[in-house]
Scaffold this motif. Sequence first.
Motif, PDB file in Angstrom:
ATOM      1  N   PRO A 147       0.824  -1.211   0.000  1.00  7.37           N
ATOM      2  CA  PRO A 147       0.000   0.000   0.000  1.00  7.37           C
ATOM      3  C   PRO A 147       0.859   1.262   0.000  1.00  7.37           C
ATOM      4  O   PRO A 147       2.004   1.252   0.474  1.00  7.37           O
ATOM      5  CB  PRO A 147      -0.801  -0.121   1.291  1.00  7.37           C
ATOM      6  N   LYS A 149      -0.128   4.251   1.560  1.00  2.64           N
ATOM      7  CA  LYS A 149      -0.258   4.972   2.829  1.00  2.64           C
ATOM      8  C   LYS A 149      -0.405   3.973   3.973  1.00  2.64           C
ATOM      9  O   LYS A 149      -1.231   3.067   3.907  1.00  2.64           O
ATOM     10  CB  LYS A 149      -1.468   5.907   2.788  1.00  2.64           C
ATOM     11  N   PRO A 234      -6.968  -2.687   6.089  1.00  2.00           N
ATOM     12  CA  PRO A 234      -7.527  -1.376   5.722  1.00  2.00           C
ATOM     13  C   PRO A 234      -8.030  -0.651   6.967  1.00  2.00           C
ATOM     14  O   PRO A 234      -8.853  -1.173   7.713  1.00  2.00           O
ATOM     15  CB  PRO A 234      -8.687  -1.742   4.794  1.00  2.00           C
ATOM     16  N   ASN A 237      -9.615   5.812   4.950  1.00  4.17           N
ATOM     17  CA  ASN A 237      -8.979   6.906   4.208  1.00  4.17           C
ATOM     18  C   ASN A 237      -7.778   6.444   3.389  1.00  4.17           C
ATOM     19  O   ASN A 237      -6.820   7.205   3.203  1.00  4.17           O
ATOM     20  CB  ASN A 237      -8.552   8.036   5.156  1.00  4.17           C
ATOM     21  N   GLY A 238      -7.827   5.195   2.923  1.00  4.04           N
ATOM     22  CA  GLY A 238      -6.742   4.691   2.089  1.00  4.04           C
ATOM     23  C   GLY A 238      -5.519   4.238   2.848  1.00  4.04           C
ATOM     24  O   GLY A 238      -4.515   3.853   2.242  1.00  4.04           O
ATOM     25  N   PHE A 239      -5.576   4.248   4.187  1.00  6.40           N
ATOM     26  CA  PHE A 239      -4.448   3.813   5.017  1.00  6.40           C
ATOM     27  C   PHE A 239      -4.569   2.320   5.331  1.00  6.40           C
ATOM     28  O   PHE A 239      -5.666   1.781   5.467  1.00  6.40           O
ATOM     29  CB  PHE A 239      -4.399   4.589   6.326  1.00  6.40           C
ATOM     30  N   TYR A 240      -3.398   1.692   5.480  1.00  3.66           N
ATOM     31  CA  TYR A 240      -3.317   0.281   5.862  1.00  3.66           C
ATOM     32  C   TYR A 240      -2.351   0.150   7.038  1.00  3.66           C
ATOM     33  O   TYR A 240      -1.372   0.906   7.144  1.00  3.66           O
ATOM     34  CB  TYR A 240      -2.815  -0.573   4.692  1.00  3.66           C
TER      35      TYR A 240
END
Length: 411
Positions: A147, A149, A234, A237-240
């Motif tokens: 990922p 982010k 996940p 907000n697109g963060f992992y």
Amino acid sequence: MVDFRRSVAIVLALAVAVPLAACSNDKKPAFTDPAEAASAAPATSALPESTTAALPATLSITPAAGKKDVPVSTEIGLKVSNGKVTSVKLTDAKGKAVAGKLRDDNSSWVPGTTLATKQAYTAEVTATADNGTTTTSKTTFTTMGAPGKRTGTGLYLFDGQTYGVAMPVVVEFTPGVKKADRAAVQKRMFVETSPSQPGTWSWTSSGTQAYYRAPEYWQTGTTIKVRIAVGGLPIGNGFYGDRDRSATSKIGRKFEMKVDNATKKMTVTQDGKTVRTMPVSLGKKSTPSSSGTMVVMEKMASTVFDTTDTDGASGYRTTIQYAQRLTWSGQYIHSAPWSTGAQGRTNVSHGCVNVSPSNASWLFDKTLIGDPVTVKGTGDELDYGNGWTPWDVSWKKFAEGSALPVPADLG
């Protein structure tokens, strides 16, 4: 020739027996005479019949076959009827098996480690029906790439360490986890205790930290095994999650420090018995000590306190011996040879708990990270989250911070 009178008698006998059969596990009667069986047919049709045991298990699993870009935190989702899952096997493209285990509610199988990125995996699940027959389903899926982010994480618990009875399991997230995403994250934070002492997670308002504790302090000798399985999860907000973290630790003897502003004394108990009483000096009126239940977070035999960056000309810089941190804002227990005359009489510190060099040394040798420290009577209440503060609130209040339901009978 069929004996009509005999047939009528059988039918009447069976009609009387029907109410009893509904509350019994007895099998249906076995007829040896074909004429008797034919005559009894209308009455036996009223008997309840169950075909559940004869049904095969039905099984569906996820991820769906052929699915791509699956998070490396994925679980093997399970939905089964008329039976239970008896085997789950997950292998990578080279046939290497991945360890894991079922959730307590059997809703999914959790891999014991973060899966590799851009890797094909095959899951084979077997369910066994109530009648002993088996059903097997397979699925092959491919994980996503790395990922862009990531949420940084930290676990304040370390392998092989021994902690005090008030040591919470503390997990840190940077940036913090929003409320809407906390339940999914909390489901991936596993704690096992031996002997069993169930507890729950509770989040700080900012979502930057989550604490785990039981209703009461841990029992001496408890083993705590933790896995924060958020690698590749996940988080919103697109963060992992950046990685999995784990630790297995022990709980030591019960050692408590209680400070009373009214008497200017600290009472130290071990396993319920008072082992030492010492005079203290707390924060002066302009810089009061916080009242509340805290936990020893850090121990430093020698350090430098420097407030010149924040206080300018009124600040100070001095070397401190036997410092034990209680809050993020800078409340410590430490040696204060300059205030021994005030200890037990008046408050002169900048918010710390001042003790004499000999008492500070004695305490430093005795304490563990995670030992509880309670300060009362200063008039300044401890802010929740200023340190490891889960014991500063009631169990009910603490449980309200969980993102998942907490059993009503817990605590």
